[in-house]
Structure formats: structure tokens, C-alpha cells
Design a protein around this motif. Structure first.
Motif, PDB file in Angstrom:
ATOM      1  N   ASN A  49     -17.423  41.583 -22.707  1.00  0.00           N
ATOM      2  CA  ASN A  49     -17.283  40.808 -21.485  1.00  0.00           C
ATOM      3  C   ASN A  49     -16.409  41.542 -20.478  1.00  0.00           C
ATOM      4  N   ASP A  50     -16.633  41.251 -19.199  1.00  0.00           N
ATOM      5  CA  ASP A  50     -15.794  41.833 -18.161  1.00  0.00           C
ATOM      6  C   ASP A  50     -14.515  41.009 -18.026  1.00  0.00           C
ATOM      7  N   PRO A  51     -13.561  41.426 -17.175  1.00  0.00           N
ATOM      8  CA  PRO A  51     -12.303  40.684 -17.057  1.00  0.00           C
ATOM      9  C   PRO A  51     -12.475  39.219 -16.670  1.00  0.00           C
TER      10      PRO A  51
ATOM     11  N   LEU B  70      -9.576  59.843 -21.816  1.00  0.00           N
ATOM     12  CA  LEU B  70      -8.724  60.411 -20.772  1.00  0.00           C
ATOM     13  C   LEU B  70      -9.521  60.804 -19.533  1.00  0.00           C
ATOM     14  N   LEU B  71     -10.837  60.848 -19.655  1.00  0.00           N
ATOM     15  CA  LEU B  71     -11.680  61.170 -18.498  1.00  0.00           C
ATOM     16  C   LEU B  71     -12.120  59.932 -17.724  1.00  0.00           C
ATOM     17  N   ILE B  72     -11.830  58.757 -18.250  1.00  0.00           N
ATOM     18  CA  ILE B  72     -12.321  57.534 -17.625  1.00  0.00           C
ATOM     19  C   ILE B  72     -11.720  57.335 -16.236  1.00  0.00           C
ATOM     20  N   THR B  73     -10.402  57.502 -16.112  1.00  0.00           N
ATOM     21  CA  THR B  73      -9.782  57.311 -14.798  1.00  0.00           C
ATOM     22  C   THR B  73     -10.282  58.334 -13.776  1.00  0.00           C
ATOM     23  N   PRO B  74     -10.337  59.638 -14.101  1.00  0.00           N
ATOM     24  CA  PRO B  74     -10.929  60.573 -13.141  1.00  0.00           C
ATOM     25  C   PRO B  74     -12.368  60.217 -12.761  1.00  0.00           C
TER      26      PRO B  74
ATOM     27  N   THR C 175     -13.482  59.478  -9.045  1.00  0.00           N
ATOM     28  CA  THR C 175     -14.447  60.419  -8.488  1.00  0.00           C
ATOM     29  C   THR C 175     -15.728  59.724  -8.036  1.00  0.00           C
ATOM     30  N   LEU C 176     -16.210  58.783  -8.849  1.00  0.00           N
ATOM     31  CA  LEU C 176     -17.454  58.097  -8.546  1.00  0.00           C
ATOM     32  C   LEU C 176     -17.241  56.831  -7.725  1.00  0.00           C
ATOM     33  N   ALA C 177     -15.970  56.478  -7.499  1.00  0.00           N
ATOM     34  CA  ALA C 177     -15.648  55.252  -6.743  1.00  0.00           C
ATOM     35  C   ALA C 177     -16.324  54.036  -7.361  1.00  0.00           C
ATOM     36  N   ARG C 178     -16.234  53.942  -8.700  1.00  0.00           N
ATOM     37  CA  ARG C 178     -16.816  52.815  -9.425  1.00  0.00           C
ATOM     38  C   ARG C 178     -15.707  52.150 -10.249  1.00  0.00           C
ATOM     39  N   PRO C 179     -15.060  51.112  -9.724  1.00  0.00           N
ATOM     40  CA  PRO C 179     -13.953  50.471 -10.453  1.00  0.00           C
ATOM     41  C   PRO C 179     -14.347  49.964 -11.831  1.00  0.00           C
ATOM     42  N   MET C 180     -15.616  49.585 -12.001  1.00  0.00           N
ATOM     43  CA  MET C 180     -16.049  49.038 -13.275  1.00  0.00           C
ATOM     44  C   MET C 180     -15.869  50.023 -14.429  1.00  0.00           C
ATOM     45  N   ILE C 181     -15.936  51.327 -14.129  1.00  0.00           N
ATOM     46  CA  ILE C 181     -15.787  52.335 -15.182  1.00  0.00           C
ATOM     47  C   ILE C 181     -14.423  52.220 -15.847  1.00  0.00           C
ATOM     48  N   GLY C 182     -13.420  51.812 -15.099  1.00  0.00           N
ATOM     49  CA  GLY C 182     -12.079  51.678 -15.664  1.00  0.00           C
ATOM     50  C   GLY C 182     -12.000  50.678 -16.796  1.00  0.00           C
TER      51      GLY C 182
END
Length: 343
Positions: free
Chosen positions: A6-8, A104-108, A112-119
Motif C-alpha cells: 500500500n502507498d502512504p 542507495l540508488l532510490i533517492t538519486p 533524477t526522474l522527478a518521480r516522488p513515488m519512487i521514494g
């Protein structure tokens, strides 16, 4: 209760569900390899053997093939023999460091992709890395027939095991404090400081992996280069964040990560094996042995720059906020009055 898929806001997230399912696939592969009792799994022969050799740093001989719940030979008849457990042990550790690097690559990637959901994927992947690391330790204990005294003695006497054990302990602490409840209990600032130890765990895990793979540490070098790129990205984000918002800055970061990868591999061969590191430098510019780890890291980092530019060009443009329309001025006739003295 919020489920991991689930999302937040508590809504079902297809992306998180797919990633969660993908995180289980290595575990299925590990269990399958143990149940079949096969020899080396695909890819293990590419990482330079299954144990540190006599010349490794703090090494000693490779792990002995002692009997374990069955014959030592992993025959076609199956059975939980030493080769099966050793293979599962190596696979669990390999996926732990792979997933740790990915987390550790998730935040970059998010920036980089300007996709907050990836976080939202970082904690899930980090938890999986910690669980695979604990599985790696549990399989080592199983390999040693559950002899805890023997396990502790080996960890104390062998440098590569000591390094790996410390990395697992750090990941266990981060795993235990990864819940929302612990975040509230520790406070956001203290929680963030504690979880920066993930970089120490990644560094120790990469070193442990290097010492396991010995003379052909190609994947270990690639993972170390990826971790180096992530560290450089974090440093740039803290000091000059505007650099990371431009393709040119990401290209420079990619080239720096490639050079760092060459330095890491050269240092390992110089201090870990005694091989002349200049031969390695020549190999990195020799097209006959392409791609070397430095080239892989550089190309992957350049791909990040390309993704950044693609995301920038395809991002929907924000429409300007509608403002109030200015009413046209209407001249009042001189004969009209609006004051209290008028008619």
C-alpha cells in the motif's frame, strides 16, 4: 494496519506490489538450489570461486566441504549437501549486497526522474537487503552444523568474516528500527542519523565481497563503483544540488564514478593480490576486453543523465495559475456624482 503493497495513504499500489513480488524471487531461487542440491548456480563461477584462497587478505583456505545433513557431494539425486548449502550461502550474500546497492540508488532515481513515488520503494528494498544478509548469516551457521562456538571462532580469526559480520550487525540494527513506530520513538533527526550507517554497511559488505571473490572481482567492482557513484551523488546533493539538475553535471558525475571504479579495482589488485595495477589500467582502455567494470559503471551513470533529460522533456508543463482578470476602466460621466452630496 498498512500492508507493504500500500502507498502512504493506505491505497493499493501496483508498483509496490510488483517490486515486493520481485524481492521474493531470489529467495525462491535460493530455496530451489538447496532443494535440488546442484553445483554452482549460474553466475557463481563468474565471481572467482566460493571462498577466500591462501593469498587473500585475512583469508586462509576455502571453507571445508564437511558433511551436513547428508552426503558432501551435491549429486543429481538432490539432498541438502555441502555444495547446496554453500551455494545458497553465497547467493544470499550476493543478493544482500545487490539490494543494498539498489536501495542507495532510490533517492538519486527519485530526484533524477522527478518521480516522488519512487521514494516509497527505498524502505522496502532496504528491509529485503537486511533480511537476505541475516539469511546469509543463518546459512553460514547451518553450514557449520549449528556449532555457534565454531562460528564465533571463525568470525574472530578470519578478517573477511569479521568484516561481513559487522556489516550484518549494522543491517540488523537498521532493520529493527525501520518501522514507523521506531521512527516516532527515536525522532526524525536521530532516526536519519542512525540510518546513515547504511553507507558503512554497504562499504563493509563490498569489502567482504571483494575478499570472497579474490582474482576475478568483476561484479564486486561494479557494485563498489555503483556505491561510489551513490556516495558522490549524495556529496554533490549536499554541497551543489543544482549540478544534479543538469545533464552536464550528471555526465561529469558519471565520468568521476568511472575513474573511481578504476581506482577501486586497481587498489584491490595492488593490495589484495599483489598484481601490478598498471596492467589493470591498460585493460580498461583495451577494446578487446570491453566492457570492464569501470565502463559498465560509467555507462550506467550516463544512462541516468539520459533518463534525467528524457524526464525533463516529457514532463507535463505546469499551466500558470489563473489570475484575476483586470476589469476595463470605465470613465464616469462628469454629470454623475457618487458622493454624499449628490442626488
Amino acid at each position: 494496519m498498512r500492508f507493504p503493497w500500500n502507498d502512504p495513504r493506505g491505497r493499493f499500489s501496483p508498483v509496490k506490489a510488483v517490486v515486493l513480488a520481485g524481492l521474493f524471487l531470489p529467495a525462491v531461487w535460493i530455496l530451489w538450489s538447496m532443494a535440488n542440491g546442484s553445483g554452482a548456480a549460474p553466475g557463481l563461477t563468474d565471481i572467482g570461486g566460493v571462498g577466500p584462497g591462501p593469498t587473500g587478505i585475512g583469508g586462509g583456505p576455502a571453507l571445508p566441504d564437511r558433511g551436513l545433513l547428508g552426503p558432501a557431494a551435491g549429486s543429481a539425486g538432490g539432498g541438502l549437501g555441502v555444495p547446496a548449502v554453500k551455494e545458497a550461502l553465497l547467493l544470499a550474500g550476493l543478493w544482500a549486497i545487490r539490494l543494498l546497492a539498489l536501495s542507495l540508488l532510490i533517492t538519486p532515481l527519485r530526484v533524477t526522474l522527478a518521480r516522488p513515488m519512487i521514494g516509497q520503494l527505498r524502505r522496502m528494498i532496504g528491509v529485503a537487503a537486511g533480511l537476505y544478509a541475516l539469511g546469509h548469516l543463518a546459512l553460514y551457521i547451518l553450514y557449520m552444523k549449528g556449532d555457534i562456538a565454531r562460528v564465533l571462532s571463525e568470525i574472530w580469526l578470519r578478517t573477511y568474516l569479521t568484516i561481513g559480520f559487522v556489516a550484518v550487525l549494522i543491517l540488523a540494527v537498521l532493520l529493527a528500527t525501520s518501522t514507523d513506530g521506531m521512527l516516532r520513538r527515536l525522532g526524525g533527526r536521530a532516526w536519519k542519523r542512525l540510518h546513515k550507517l547504511v553507507y558503512a554497511a554497504a562499504l563493509l559488505g563490498a569489502l567482504h565481497y571483494f575478499m570472497q571473490t579474490r582474482l576475478e572481482p568483476s561484479e564486486a567492482t561494479i557494485l563498489a563503483g555503483v556505491l561510489g557513484w551513490a556516495a558522490l551523488w549524495r556529496l554533490a546533493d549536499a554541497r551543489r544540488p543544482q549540478i544534479l539538475r543538469k545533464p552536464a553535471g550528471l555526465v561529469m558525475l558519471a565520468l568521476a564514478a568511472g575513474l573511481l571504479t578504476v581506482a577501486i579495482e586497481g587498489a584491490w589488485f595492488a593490495f589484495g593480490t599483489g598484481i601490478d595495477p598498471l596492467k589493470l589500467v591498460v585493460a580498461n582502455i583495451n577494446p578487446d576486453v570491453f566492457p570492464r567494470p569501470a565502463a559498465v559503471v560509467t555507462l550506467a551513470a550516463l544512462a541516468m543523465a539520459g533518463l534525467h533529460e528524457l524526464a525533463r522533456r516529457t514532463a507535463p508543463r505546469r499551466k500558470p495559475a489563473p489570475g484575476r482578470r483586470r476589469q476595463p476602466r470605465q470613465d464616469i460621466p462628469r454629470t454623475a456624482t457618487s458622493g454624499p452630496g449628490g442626488e
